[in-house]
Enzyme design. Structure first.
Site, PDB file in Angstrom:
ATOM      1  N   ARG A  48     121.134  56.741  53.356  1.00 23.43           N
ATOM      2  CA  ARG A  48     119.985  57.329  52.634  1.00 23.43           C
ATOM      3  C   ARG A  48     119.429  56.402  51.549  1.00 23.43           C
ATOM      4  NH1 ARG A  48     120.900  59.443  56.416  1.00 23.43           N
ATOM      5  NH2 ARG A  48     121.308  61.640  56.862  1.00 23.43           N
ATOM      6  N   SER A  68     118.256  68.638  52.763  1.00 20.74           N
ATOM      7  CA  SER A  68     119.547  68.495  52.060  1.00 20.74           C
ATOM      8  C   SER A  68     119.304  68.095  50.615  1.00 20.74           C
ATOM      9  CB  SER A  68     120.409  67.417  52.726  1.00 20.74           C
ATOM     10  OG  SER A  68     120.715  67.795  54.035  1.00 20.74           O
ATOM     11  N   GLU A  96     120.063  63.923  46.857  1.00 18.84           N
ATOM     12  CA  GLU A  96     119.361  63.147  47.894  1.00 18.84           C
ATOM     13  C   GLU A  96     117.855  63.279  47.667  1.00 18.84           C
ATOM     14  OE1 GLU A  96     120.908  63.501  51.914  1.00 18.84           O
ATOM     15  OE2 GLU A  96     118.887  63.433  52.726  1.00 18.84           O
TER      16      GLU A  96
HETATM   17  C1  LIG Z   1     113.592  70.962  56.053  1.00 12.90           C
HETATM   18  C2  LIG Z   1     113.865  69.507  55.807  1.00 12.90           C
HETATM   19  C3  LIG Z   1     114.846  68.859  56.547  1.00 12.90           C
HETATM   20  C4  LIG Z   1     115.122  67.506  56.304  1.00 12.90           C
HETATM   21  N1  LIG Z   1     116.080  66.915  57.070  1.00 12.90           N
HETATM   22  C5  LIG Z   1     116.387  65.624  56.839  1.00 12.90           C
HETATM   23  C6  LIG Z   1     117.399  64.977  57.635  1.00 12.90           C
HETATM   24  O1  LIG Z   1     117.987  65.547  58.528  1.00 12.90           O
HETATM   25  N2  LIG Z   1     117.682  63.682  57.343  1.00 12.90           N
HETATM   26  C7  LIG Z   1     117.038  62.996  56.346  1.00 12.90           C
HETATM   27  O2  LIG Z   1     117.339  61.813  56.162  1.00 12.90           O
HETATM   28  N3  LIG Z   1     116.091  63.579  55.600  1.00 12.90           N
HETATM   29  C8  LIG Z   1     115.735  64.869  55.826  1.00 12.90           C
HETATM   30  N4  LIG Z   1     114.770  65.470  55.076  1.00 12.90           N
HETATM   31  C9  LIG Z   1     114.192  64.720  53.943  1.00 12.90           C
HETATM   32  C10 LIG Z   1     112.835  64.028  54.181  1.00 12.90           C
HETATM   33  O3  LIG Z   1     111.845  64.942  54.455  1.00 12.90           O
HETATM   34  C11 LIG Z   1     112.861  63.002  55.269  1.00 12.90           C
HETATM   35  O4  LIG Z   1     113.796  62.016  54.922  1.00 12.90           O
HETATM   36  C12 LIG Z   1     111.496  62.360  55.520  1.00 12.90           C
HETATM   37  O5  LIG Z   1     111.690  61.308  56.446  1.00 12.90           O
HETATM   38  C13 LIG Z   1     110.811  61.857  54.291  1.00 12.90           C
HETATM   39  O6  LIG Z   1     109.525  61.394  54.700  1.00 12.90           O
HETATM   40  P1  LIG Z   1     108.196  61.722  53.919  1.00 12.90           P
HETATM   41  O7  LIG Z   1     107.123  60.965  54.644  1.00 12.90           O
HETATM   42  O8  LIG Z   1     108.047  63.188  53.751  1.00 12.90           O
HETATM   43  O9  LIG Z   1     108.488  60.986  52.538  1.00 12.90           O
HETATM   44  P2  LIG Z   1     108.331  61.512  51.074  1.00 12.90           P
HETATM   45  O10 LIG Z   1     109.254  62.657  50.843  1.00 12.90           O
HETATM   46  O11 LIG Z   1     106.891  61.664  50.781  1.00 12.90           O
HETATM   47  O12 LIG Z   1     108.876  60.221  50.292  1.00 12.90           O
HETATM   48  C14 LIG Z   1     110.245  59.873  50.280  1.00 12.90           C
HETATM   49  C15 LIG Z   1     110.365  58.538  49.526  1.00 12.90           C
HETATM   50  O13 LIG Z   1     109.776  57.507  50.321  1.00 12.90           O
HETATM   51  C16 LIG Z   1     108.736  56.864  49.587  1.00 12.90           C
HETATM   52  N5  LIG Z   1     107.637  56.598  50.540  1.00 12.90           N
HETATM   53  C17 LIG Z   1     106.944  57.511  51.281  1.00 12.90           C
HETATM   54  N6  LIG Z   1     106.009  56.906  52.038  1.00 12.90           N
HETATM   55  C18 LIG Z   1     106.112  55.560  51.766  1.00 12.90           C
HETATM   56  C19 LIG Z   1     105.415  54.390  52.226  1.00 12.90           C
HETATM   57  N7  LIG Z   1     104.420  54.458  53.128  1.00 12.90           N
HETATM   58  N8  LIG Z   1     105.794  53.187  51.702  1.00 12.90           N
HETATM   59  C20 LIG Z   1     106.794  53.083  50.787  1.00 12.90           C
HETATM   60  N9  LIG Z   1     107.494  54.141  50.311  1.00 12.90           N
HETATM   61  C21 LIG Z   1     107.156  55.368  50.805  1.00 12.90           C
HETATM   62  C22 LIG Z   1     108.314  57.861  48.515  1.00 12.90           C
HETATM   63  O14 LIG Z   1     107.769  57.177  47.405  1.00 12.90           O
HETATM   64  C23 LIG Z   1     109.631  58.510  48.173  1.00 12.90           C
HETATM   65  O15 LIG Z   1     110.368  57.697  47.293  1.00 12.90           O
HETATM   66  C24 LIG Z   1     114.423  66.798  55.304  1.00 12.90           C
HETATM   67  C25 LIG Z   1     113.434  67.465  54.575  1.00 12.90           C
HETATM   68  C26 LIG Z   1     113.145  68.774  54.821  1.00 12.90           C
HETATM   69  C27 LIG Z   1     112.065  69.438  54.027  1.00 12.90           C
END
Ligand SMILES: Cc1cc2nc3c(=O)[nH]c(=O)nc-3n(C[C@H](O)[C@H](O)[C@H](O)COP(=O)(O)OP(=O)(O)OC[C@H]3O[C@@H](n4cnc5c(N)ncnc54)[C@H](O)[C@@H]3O)c2cc1C
Length: 172
Positions: free
Chosen positions: A45, A95, A165
């Site tokens: 992570r 998580s 996380e």
């Molecule tokens: C119901 C649920 C289940 C989930 N299950 C999992 C799981 O099983 N495993 C897991 O690992 N995670 C999980 N997540 C957490 C998370 O949503 C995922 O890791 C997802 O991939 C994050 O992507 P996002 O685009 O929503 O990023 P965001 O939440 O918008 O950002 C996450 C981080 O990445 C950075 N970021 C985003 N986009 C960019 C970019 N283009 N360039 C540089 N930095 C960037 C942001 O600044 C931030 O620091 C879950 C979330 C939810 C709500």
């Protein structure tokens, strides 16, 4: 993809960093550059792309070709497994805590009696103790207070410090 690549999203079957060949990103000088896998560090992570002040634009991933119906069947199988163990129909941020090395955060929280603990409308899920669900009108402050309550509980019970996380955005 940006968030997944920056945070090395994954499950117990692997993380996206395992698949990266190259990431393309916009750097602070406004230039687009390619970052091959050997220039990147991926850990549980976490990746060297997080906090690196880069905007990820895309990535080349190493994937195994498979028949669409097999891919769909696998997705459905994994979703079924997930819905049996996680509160996927409730509002949550996924998580809350990273898993400590020896044991899953959810197990620790469950054994410490965290399930059902609440602050306002924020509640530790009865389905999976590493999820905080919003029962309706929970505020970010309530979720954060509950996160701290969970950390204290596990620290007092097992002397283990749970590391979030999720990221906290804004002023606190
Ligand atoms: C119901 C649920 C289940 C989930 N299950 C999992 C799981 O099983 N495993 C897991 O690992 N995670 C999980 N997540 C957490 C998370 O949503 C995922 O890791 C997802 O991939 C994050 O992507 P996002 O685009 O929503 O990023 P965001 O939440 O918008 O950002 C996450 C981080 O990445 C950075 N970021 C985003 N986009 C960019 C970019 N283009 N360039 C540089 N930095 C960037 C942001 O600044 C931030 O620091 C879950 C979330 C939810 C709500």
């Amino acid at each position: 993809m940006g968030g997944a690549l920056a945070t090395n999203a994954g499950t117990d079957t692997g993380s996206i960093g395992d698949l990266v060949i190259e990431v393309t990103a916009l750097n602070q000088n406004g230039a687009i550059a390619g970052y091959p896998r050997d220039q990147l560090v991926y850990r549980y992570r976490w990746s060297s792309l997080s906090g690196a002040k880069l905007i990820i634009l895309g990535a080349k991933l190493s994937l195994q070709p498979a028949a669409p119906e097999d891919v769909r069947a696998k997705i459905n199988r994994l979703l079924k497994k997930r819905s049996a163990r996680q509160p996927i129909h409730d509002k949550s941020a996924g998580s809350i805590f990273k898993n400590p090395e020896a044991i899953a955060a959810g197990k620790l929280l469950d054994r410490a009696g965290a399930k059902g603990m609440s602050v306002g409308d924020a509640e530790v899920s009865l389905t999976h103790a590493n999820f905080i669900i919003n029962r309706g009108r929970a505020t970010a402050a309530e979720v954060r207070a509950l996160i701290e309550k969970c950390q204290q509980l596990v620290l007092q019970t097992y002397e283990i410090e749970l590391e979030p996380e999720v990221e906290f955005a804004g002023e606190w």
